[in-house]
Scaffold this motif. Structure first.
Motif, mmCIF file in Angstrom:
data_model
loop_
_atom_site.group_PDB
_atom_site.id
_atom_site.type_symbol
_atom_site.label_atom_id
_atom_site.label_comp_id
_atom_site.label_asym_id
_atom_site.label_seq_id
_atom_site.Cartn_x
_atom_site.Cartn_y
_atom_site.Cartn_z
ATOM 1 N N HIS A 1 0.853 -1.177 0.000
ATOM 2 C CA HIS A 1 0.000 0.000 0.000
ATOM 3 C C HIS A 1 0.900 1.242 0.000
ATOM 4 N N HIS B 1 1.863 5.185 -1.193
ATOM 5 C CA HIS B 1 1.261 6.473 -1.522
ATOM 6 C C HIS B 1 2.256 7.350 -2.251
ATOM 7 N N CYS C 1 -8.225 7.934 -0.068
ATOM 8 C CA CYS C 1 -7.526 6.684 -0.348
ATOM 9 C C CYS C 1 -8.509 5.515 -0.348
ATOM 10 N N SER D 1 -7.988 2.548 0.141
ATOM 11 C CA SER D 1 -7.689 1.574 1.191
ATOM 12 C C SER D 1 -8.116 2.075 2.567
ATOM 13 N N CYS E 1 -7.292 4.503 4.558
ATOM 14 C CA CYS E 1 -6.303 4.836 5.581
ATOM 15 C C CYS E 1 -6.508 6.265 6.072
#
Ligand SMILES: [Zn+2]
Length: 104
Positions: free
Chosen positions: A20, A22, A74, A76, A78
């Motif tokens: 993951h 960024h 995001c 995911s 987060c």
């Protein structure tokens, strides 16, 4: 209002999962020579796009097409707000396929 061309990205994985990653900053080419002249931090880019002050894009050398960059939460979950290429981006002008920046 100015348009900035992104030519490279810096990515940092944030804790887990390890895949993951960024984008934490981008390299902007001011004089269109293909090389990054300025480093723009992620928060700076997000703020500039969300406020409508600036637009960011990538350019695909083989497709000859521009892909605009947008901000999203995001996927995911987060809690970060991140940038990505808009959905109509081609492979060669997608933010994710840009090279990593090499800052001197
Ligand atoms: Zn995230």
């Amino acid at each position: 209002m100015a348009d900035h061309m992104i030519v490279c990205t810096d990515q940092t994985p944030i804790s887990k999962p390890t895949n993951h990653a960024h984008i934490v900053s981008v390299g902007v080419d001011k004089d269109r020579d293909g090389y990054a002249d300025q480093k723009h931090e992620l928060q700076q880019v997000v703020r500039a796009i969300d406020s409508g002050d600036h637009r960011y894009y990538t350019y695909g050398l083989s497709s000859g097409k521009v892909a605009w960059v947008e901000t999203v939460d995001c996927p995911s979950h987060c809690g970060e707000r991140i940038i990505r290429s808009m959905r109509d981006a081609k492979t060669d002008n997608n933010l994710d396929s840009l090279r990593r920046c090499r800052w001197q």
